[in-house]
Design a protein around this motif. Sequence first.
Motif, PDB file in Angstrom:
ATOM      1  N   THR A   1      -0.342   9.226   6.510  1.00 47.81           N
ATOM      2  CA  THR A   1      -1.717   9.521   6.104  1.00 47.81           C
ATOM      3  C   THR A   1      -1.671  10.649   5.075  1.00 47.81           C
ATOM      4  OG1 THR A   1      -2.406   8.963   8.344  1.00 47.81           O
ATOM      5  CG2 THR A   1      -4.011  10.117   6.974  1.00 47.81           C
ATOM      6  N   PRO A   2      -2.205  10.446   3.874  1.00 45.87           N
ATOM      7  CA  PRO A   2      -2.162  11.501   2.859  1.00 45.87           C
ATOM      8  C   PRO A   2      -2.884  12.769   3.332  1.00 45.87           C
ATOM      9  CG  PRO A   2      -2.857   9.399   1.909  1.00 45.87           C
ATOM     10  CD  PRO A   2      -2.850   9.219   3.393  1.00 45.87           C
ATOM     11  N   PRO A   3      -2.464  13.935   2.849  1.00 47.69           N
ATOM     12  CA  PRO A   3      -3.107  15.189   3.253  1.00 47.69           C
ATOM     13  C   PRO A   3      -4.615  15.149   2.980  1.00 47.69           C
ATOM     14  CG  PRO A   3      -1.166  15.608   1.900  1.00 47.69           C
ATOM     15  CD  PRO A   3      -1.392  14.127   1.873  1.00 47.69           C
ATOM     16  N   GLY A   4      -5.386  15.659   3.924  1.00 50.36           N
ATOM     17  CA  GLY A   4      -6.838  15.723   3.739  1.00 50.36           C
ATOM     18  C   GLY A   4      -7.572  14.453   4.110  1.00 50.36           C
ATOM     19  N   MET A   5      -6.805  13.399   4.468  1.00 50.33           N
ATOM     20  CA  MET A   5      -7.439  12.133   4.834  1.00 50.33           C
ATOM     21  C   MET A   5      -7.255  11.876   6.331  1.00 50.33           C
ATOM     22  SD  MET A   5      -8.406  11.091   1.803  1.00 50.33           S
ATOM     23  CE  MET A   5      -8.591   9.315   1.549  1.00 50.33           C
ATOM     24  N   VAL A   6      -8.162  11.110   6.914  1.00 47.48           N
ATOM     25  CA  VAL A   6      -7.978  10.631   8.285  1.00 47.48           C
ATOM     26  C   VAL A   6      -7.994   9.110   8.263  1.00 47.48           C
ATOM     27  CG1 VAL A   6      -8.953  12.660   9.407  1.00 47.48           C
ATOM     28  CG2 VAL A   6     -10.458  10.770   8.779  1.00 47.48           C
ATOM     29  N   LEU A   7      -7.422   8.513   9.328  1.00 40.29           N
ATOM     30  CA  LEU A   7      -7.403   7.049   9.454  1.00 40.29           C
ATOM     31  C   LEU A   7      -8.613   6.588  10.245  1.00 40.29           C
ATOM     32  CD1 LEU A   7      -3.826   5.816  10.452  1.00 40.29           C
ATOM     33  CD2 LEU A   7      -5.056   5.353   8.329  1.00 40.29           C
ATOM     34  N   ALA A   8      -9.307   5.581   9.732  1.00 39.70           N
ATOM     35  CA  ALA A   8     -10.319   4.863  10.511  1.00 39.70           C
ATOM     36  C   ALA A   8      -9.638   3.588  10.996  1.00 39.70           C
ATOM     37  CB  ALA A   8     -11.513   4.527   9.638  1.00 39.70           C
ATOM     38  N   VAL A   9      -9.646   3.340  12.295  1.00 30.72           N
ATOM     39  CA  VAL A   9      -8.914   2.202  12.872  1.00 30.72           C
ATOM     40  C   VAL A   9      -9.861   1.348  13.704  1.00 30.72           C
ATOM     41  CG1 VAL A   9      -6.944   1.506  14.287  1.00 30.72           C
ATOM     42  CG2 VAL A   9      -6.834   3.619  12.979  1.00 30.72           C
ATOM     43  N   THR A  10      -9.780   0.040  13.523  1.00 35.73           N
ATOM     44  CA  THR A  10     -10.654  -0.871  14.261  1.00 35.73           C
ATOM     45  C   THR A  10      -9.890  -2.126  14.633  1.00 35.73           C
ATOM     46  OG1 THR A  10     -12.727  -2.145  14.144  1.00 35.73           O
ATOM     47  CG2 THR A  10     -11.501  -1.918  12.095  1.00 35.73           C
ATOM     48  N   VAL A  11     -10.306  -2.797  15.699  1.00 39.47           N
ATOM     49  CA  VAL A  11      -9.694  -4.077  16.064  1.00 39.47           C
ATOM     50  C   VAL A  11     -10.788  -5.048  16.504  1.00 39.47           C
ATOM     51  CG1 VAL A  11      -9.215  -3.401  18.471  1.00 39.47           C
ATOM     52  CG2 VAL A  11      -7.833  -5.184  17.381  1.00 39.47           C
ATOM     53  N   ASP A  12     -10.663  -6.312  16.101  1.00 38.15           N
ATOM     54  CA  ASP A  12     -11.614  -7.358  16.482  1.00 38.15           C
ATOM     55  C   ASP A  12     -10.844  -8.604  16.876  1.00 38.15           C
ATOM     56  OD1 ASP A  12     -14.599  -6.857  16.045  1.00 38.15           O
ATOM     57  OD2 ASP A  12     -13.719  -5.957  14.248  1.00 38.15           O
ATOM     58  N   ALA A  13     -11.244  -9.219  17.993  1.00 34.40           N
ATOM     59  CA  ALA A  13     -10.679 -10.510  18.406  1.00 34.40           C
ATOM     60  C   ALA A  13     -11.741 -11.584  18.193  1.00 34.40           C
ATOM     61  CB  ALA A  13     -10.263 -10.454  19.868  1.00 34.40           C
ATOM     62  N   LEU A  14     -11.359 -12.657  17.523  1.00 32.23           N
ATOM     63  CA  LEU A  14     -12.270 -13.781  17.293  1.00 32.23           C
ATOM     64  C   LEU A  14     -11.763 -14.987  18.075  1.00 32.23           C
ATOM     65  CD1 LEU A  14     -13.112 -11.908  14.926  1.00 32.23           C
ATOM     66  CD2 LEU A  14     -13.391 -13.941  13.535  1.00 32.23           C
ATOM     67  N   VAL A  15     -12.561 -15.450  19.019  1.00 30.02           N
ATOM     68  CA  VAL A  15     -12.163 -16.545  19.904  1.00 30.02           C
ATOM     69  C   VAL A  15     -12.926 -17.810  19.510  1.00 30.02           C
ATOM     70  CG1 VAL A  15     -12.073 -17.322  22.312  1.00 30.02           C
ATOM     71  CG2 VAL A  15     -11.771 -14.891  21.768  1.00 30.02           C
ATOM     72  N   GLU A  16     -12.167 -18.913  19.390  1.00 30.30           N
ATOM     73  CA  GLU A  16     -12.806 -20.183  19.021  1.00 30.30           C
ATOM     74  C   GLU A  16     -13.861 -20.566  20.054  1.00 30.30           C
ATOM     75  OE1 GLU A  16     -11.199 -24.310  17.254  1.00 30.30           O
ATOM     76  OE2 GLU A  16     -10.574 -23.952  19.309  1.00 30.30           O
TER      77      GLU A  16
ATOM     78  N   HIS B   1       0.845  -1.197   0.000  1.00 29.62           N
ATOM     79  CA  HIS B   1       0.000   0.000   0.000  1.00 29.62           C
ATOM     80  C   HIS B   1       0.881   1.249   0.000  1.00 29.62           C
ATOM     81  CE1 HIS B   1      -3.057   2.925   1.191  1.00 29.62           C
ATOM     82  NE2 HIS B   1      -3.915   2.063   0.688  1.00 29.62           N
ATOM     83  N   PRO B   2       0.522   2.261  -0.787  1.00 30.72           N
ATOM     84  CA  PRO B   2       1.395   3.444  -0.917  1.00 30.72           C
ATOM     85  C   PRO B   2       1.601   4.223   0.375  1.00 30.72           C
ATOM     86  CG  PRO B   2      -0.703   3.756  -2.082  1.00 30.72           C
ATOM     87  CD  PRO B   2      -0.635   2.321  -1.693  1.00 30.72           C
ATOM     88  N   THR B   3       0.738   4.046   1.390  1.00 30.32           N
ATOM     89  CA  THR B   3       0.927   4.802   2.638  1.00 30.32           C
ATOM     90  C   THR B   3       1.927   4.141   3.570  1.00 30.32           C
ATOM     91  OG1 THR B   3      -0.859   3.604   3.748  1.00 30.32           O
ATOM     92  CG2 THR B   3      -1.453   5.661   2.618  1.00 30.32           C
ATOM     93  N   VAL B   4       2.389   2.915   3.228  1.00 23.32           N
ATOM     94  CA  VAL B   4       3.270   2.171   4.132  1.00 23.32           C
ATOM     95  C   VAL B   4       4.726   2.448   3.773  1.00 23.32           C
ATOM     96  CG1 VAL B   4       3.947  -0.110   4.971  1.00 23.32           C
ATOM     97  CG2 VAL B   4       1.530   0.380   4.488  1.00 23.32           C
ATOM     98  N   ARG B   5       5.466   3.056   4.727  1.00 22.20           N
ATOM     99  CA  ARG B   5       6.890   3.338   4.519  1.00 22.20           C
ATOM    100  C   ARG B   5       7.731   2.121   4.897  1.00 22.20           C
ATOM    101  NH1 ARG B   5       5.109   6.359   1.826  1.00 22.20           N
ATOM    102  NH2 ARG B   5       4.931   8.621   1.948  1.00 22.20           N
ATOM    103  N   LEU B   6       7.280   1.383   5.960  1.00 22.97           N
ATOM    104  CA  LEU B   6       8.005   0.211   6.434  1.00 22.97           C
ATOM    105  C   LEU B   6       6.990  -0.787   6.981  1.00 22.97           C
ATOM    106  CD1 LEU B   6      10.915  -0.886   6.952  1.00 22.97           C
ATOM    107  CD2 LEU B   6      10.736   0.126   9.246  1.00 22.97           C
ATOM    108  N   GLY B   7       7.023  -2.016   6.469  1.00 25.27           N
ATOM    109  CA  GLY B   7       6.032  -3.013   6.869  1.00 25.27           C
ATOM    110  C   GLY B   7       6.577  -3.982   7.903  1.00 25.27           C
ATOM    111  N   THR B   8       6.304  -5.286   7.729  1.00 23.74           N
ATOM    112  CA  THR B   8       6.740  -6.281   8.710  1.00 23.74           C
ATOM    113  C   THR B   8       8.266  -6.369   8.740  1.00 23.74           C
ATOM    114  OG1 THR B   8       6.514  -7.985   7.009  1.00 23.74           O
ATOM    115  CG2 THR B   8       4.697  -7.749   8.561  1.00 23.74           C
ATOM    116  N   GLY B   9       8.814  -6.828   9.872  1.00 30.73           N
ATOM    117  CA  GLY B   9      10.241  -7.123   9.957  1.00 30.73           C
ATOM    118  C   GLY B   9      11.003  -6.192  10.864  1.00 30.73           C
TER     119      GLY B   9
END
Length: 341
Positions: A51-66, A35-43
Amino acid sequence: MPCPAPEYRVSDPGSRQLREFELIERYFARRGTRHPTVRLGTGDDAALVCTPPGMVLAVTVDALVEGIHFPEQTRAEDLGHKALAVSLSDLAAMGAQPAWVTLALTLPRGDAAWIEAFAAGFFALAERYGVQLIGGDTTRGPLCVTVQAAGLVPDGEALCRSGARPGDLVYVSGTLGDAALGLRLFQGRLRAAPEHRDAALARLYRPEPRVALGIRLRQVASAAIDLSDGLVADLGHVLDASGVGARLCVDRLPLSPAYRALAPLVGGLELALCGGDDYELCFTVPPTRAPEVERTARALGCPCTVVGRIEAAPGLRLVDEAGVLLSVPCAGYEHFAGEEG
Ligand SMILES: [Mg+2]
């Protein structure tokens, strides 16, 4: 002095043993979309994103338990898909374009075949939506999958739960109750013709997040939410946040052929009103904007159905086509509800 090798192992004497590091490297690192917004990923110790100018981040987290959020014996590839789909569905409800995710896996053992299948389901969906995996963690314990997802939305255009106003139309996308139907079929509590069984199980295991619809609803919908806990419960969150009420016509609920066929065996409309896991969108729209919704629904091939109207008086009122008031068959699924008192 060199760093000592980690003592911790994800291992199973009966299968191939994988060190945590090998596991991540083999199946998750540097795989899939960039993704173009990622400067450094895993590792590294942390990912770097912008975050590009004029945009905001929507952030969410979900845990799924067996055993809580998905049945035991769920296929690994289906779980990989679903764990990501539920987080992308939250981004869809905000009108956000998915950008990147992090993944925390708690596994009872390092079963390479299981992890490979999980990763296949996860990355197939990630690539379809252009989402980059930028970090993760693995631990040993009862099976649990946690996905954090972030998406981009123009500043001021995110869809929220708090914008519904009296007179707005209440829409839902797709059809309702199919995932709950699928769960009953999976549990053997119901029998059905093969085509109905397959359709309902697909809705349970392979929900499709309504990302394109959410993006098209920016500046059109007054409020939105995704249906994870059932229409009654989730619309209830919109009503509470907006300080309004609603009248829902139960005869307008969109139902699949499978649901119509099996409705007499599952309490009529109860699963459509109260069943969770559908991951459709419920949204409200001022009547003047309804033609735009109709055009969007046609363009995307995503049915959107008016099921009710927002009213000033608080509370949710169910009525039939004749306007007769009906009782609400549930309060929606509430975590820990059985532990209160
Ligand atoms: Mg949600």
